[in-house]
Design a protein around this motif. Structure first.
Motif, short mmCIF file in Angstrom:
data_model
loop_
_atom_site.label_atom_id
_atom_site.label_comp_id
_atom_site.label_asym_id
_atom_site.label_seq_id
_atom_site.Cartn_x
_atom_site.Cartn_y
_atom_site.Cartn_z
N ILE A 22 75.21 -39.11 -55.09
CA ILE A 22 74.76 -40.49 -54.96
C ILE A 22 73.56 -40.54 -54.02
O ILE A 22 73.66 -40.13 -52.86
CB ILE A 22 75.89 -41.40 -54.44
N ALA A 23 72.45 -41.05 -54.53
CA ALA A 23 71.25 -41.19 -53.72
C ALA A 23 71.07 -42.66 -53.34
O ALA A 23 71.32 -43.55 -54.14
CB ALA A 23 70.03 -40.70 -54.49
N VAL A 24 70.68 -42.88 -52.09
CA VAL A 24 70.47 -44.22 -51.55
C VAL A 24 69.01 -44.31 -51.13
O VAL A 24 68.56 -43.56 -50.27
CB VAL A 24 71.40 -44.47 -50.34
N PHE A 25 68.26 -45.22 -51.78
CA PHE A 25 66.82 -45.37 -51.55
C PHE A 25 66.53 -46.67 -50.81
O PHE A 25 66.87 -47.75 -51.31
CB PHE A 25 66.06 -45.41 -52.88
N ALA A 26 65.90 -46.58 -49.65
CA ALA A 26 65.52 -47.78 -48.90
C ALA A 26 64.48 -48.56 -49.69
O ALA A 26 63.56 -47.98 -50.27
CB ALA A 26 64.95 -47.41 -47.54
N TYR A 27 64.62 -49.88 -49.72
CA TYR A 27 63.62 -50.73 -50.37
C TYR A 27 62.28 -50.67 -49.65
O TYR A 27 61.24 -50.74 -50.29
CB TYR A 27 64.09 -52.18 -50.42
N GLU A 28 62.33 -50.55 -48.34
CA GLU A 28 61.11 -50.53 -47.52
C GLU A 28 61.17 -49.33 -46.57
O GLU A 28 62.23 -49.06 -45.99
CB GLU A 28 60.99 -51.81 -46.68
N PRO A 29 60.06 -48.61 -46.38
CA PRO A 29 60.06 -47.48 -45.46
C PRO A 29 60.58 -47.84 -44.06
O PRO A 29 61.25 -47.03 -43.43
CB PRO A 29 58.59 -47.05 -45.41
N ALA A 30 60.32 -49.05 -43.59
CA ALA A 30 60.76 -49.46 -42.25
C ALA A 30 62.28 -49.56 -42.15
O ALA A 30 62.83 -49.50 -41.05
CB ALA A 30 60.13 -50.80 -41.88
N PHE A 69 73.84 -38.10 -51.06
CA PHE A 69 75.20 -37.72 -50.70
C PHE A 69 75.82 -36.92 -51.84
O PHE A 69 75.78 -37.36 -53.00
CB PHE A 69 76.05 -38.97 -50.42
N VAL A 70 76.36 -35.76 -51.50
CA VAL A 70 77.08 -34.95 -52.46
C VAL A 70 78.55 -35.01 -52.05
O VAL A 70 78.92 -34.51 -50.99
CB VAL A 70 76.55 -33.50 -52.49
N ALA A 71 79.34 -35.67 -52.89
CA ALA A 71 80.76 -35.90 -52.58
C ALA A 71 81.62 -34.99 -53.44
O ALA A 71 81.74 -35.19 -54.65
CB ALA A 71 81.10 -37.37 -52.82
N HIS A 72 82.21 -33.98 -52.80
CA HIS A 72 83.11 -33.06 -53.50
C HIS A 72 84.50 -33.69 -53.58
O HIS A 72 84.94 -34.37 -52.67
CB HIS A 72 83.16 -31.72 -52.76
N GLY A 73 85.19 -33.44 -54.68
CA GLY A 73 86.52 -34.01 -54.84
C GLY A 73 86.48 -35.52 -55.00
O GLY A 73 87.36 -36.22 -54.51
N LEU A 92 81.29 -45.37 -57.63
CA LEU A 92 81.16 -45.06 -56.20
C LEU A 92 79.82 -45.55 -55.66
O LEU A 92 79.75 -46.07 -54.54
CB LEU A 92 81.31 -43.55 -55.97
N SER A 93 78.75 -45.41 -56.44
CA SER A 93 77.44 -45.85 -55.95
C SER A 93 77.36 -47.37 -55.91
O SER A 93 76.72 -47.92 -55.02
CB SER A 93 76.31 -45.27 -56.80
N ALA A 94 78.02 -48.05 -56.83
CA ALA A 94 78.05 -49.51 -56.78
C ALA A 94 78.87 -49.99 -55.59
O ALA A 94 78.50 -50.95 -54.92
CB ALA A 94 78.61 -50.08 -58.08
N ALA A 95 79.97 -49.32 -55.32
CA ALA A 95 80.84 -49.72 -54.22
C ALA A 95 80.15 -49.59 -52.86
O ALA A 95 80.29 -50.47 -52.00
CB ALA A 95 82.13 -48.90 -54.22
N ILE A 96 79.38 -48.51 -52.66
CA ILE A 96 78.75 -48.29 -51.35
C ILE A 96 77.73 -49.38 -51.02
O ILE A 96 77.39 -49.59 -49.85
CB ILE A 96 78.12 -46.87 -51.25
N LEU A 97 77.28 -50.12 -52.02
CA LEU A 97 76.35 -51.22 -51.76
C LEU A 97 76.98 -52.31 -50.90
O LEU A 97 76.28 -53.15 -50.34
CB LEU A 97 75.82 -51.80 -53.07
N GLY A 98 78.31 -52.30 -50.76
CA GLY A 98 78.99 -53.24 -49.88
C GLY A 98 79.10 -52.77 -48.44
O GLY A 98 79.60 -53.50 -47.58
N PHE A 99 78.62 -51.57 -48.13
CA PHE A 99 78.63 -51.03 -46.76
C PHE A 99 77.79 -51.94 -45.87
O PHE A 99 76.69 -52.34 -46.24
CB PHE A 99 78.06 -49.60 -46.77
N GLU A 100 78.31 -52.28 -44.70
CA GLU A 100 77.58 -53.16 -43.78
C GLU A 100 76.78 -52.38 -42.75
O GLU A 100 77.26 -51.41 -42.17
CB GLU A 100 78.53 -54.11 -43.07
#
Length: 117
Positions: A22-30, A69-73, A92-100
């Motif tokens: 799962i890759a997480v890309f920032a919308y803005e470099p800042a 992120f490389v999630a084994h198991g 899993l990638s949709a769920a992590i979007l709820g991380f605060e």
């Protein structure tokens, strides 16, 4: 201020065997330094609770302002072997979007609008 990851970044995912990528890309470099500081491999795994049974590795792609992120198991034995239809990388990638995340108030203009509930 608190902001959900969906306001800071977007995700992409892939599956191979019992491993999810799962890759997480920032919308803005800042916003990327906030991701690096707060979205650790440990927090990523803890957020998904028992869905990920193995090690989670985090790789930083500075030039893309992304974390990988490389999630084994993570796939219940593998997508084609699992009886749990929700344990796909896309779920899993949709769920992590709820991380605060904690975002400084001055960065509020960089955030994307929150998706309707």
């Amino acid at each position: 201020m608190k902001a959900r990851l969906e306001q800071v970044a977007h995700t992409r995912s892939g599956d191979k065997g019992n491993t999810s990528n799962i890759a997480v890309f920032a919308y803005e470099p800042a916003l990327y330094p906030l991701l690096k500081e707060q979205l650790t491999a440990e927090r990523f795994k803890a957020f998904h609770r028992a869905a990920i049974t193995g090690e989670v590795l985090r790789y930083e792609a500075e030039n893309l302002h992304a974390l990988n992120f490389v999630a084994h198991g993570a796939l219940g034995g593998g997508v084609s072997r699992s009886l749990s239809l929700d344990n796909y990388g896309k779920a899993l990638s949709a769920a992590i979007l709820g991380f605060e995340l904690d975002v400084p108030d001055e960065m509020a203009p960089l955030l994307r609008a929150r998706a309707p509930a």
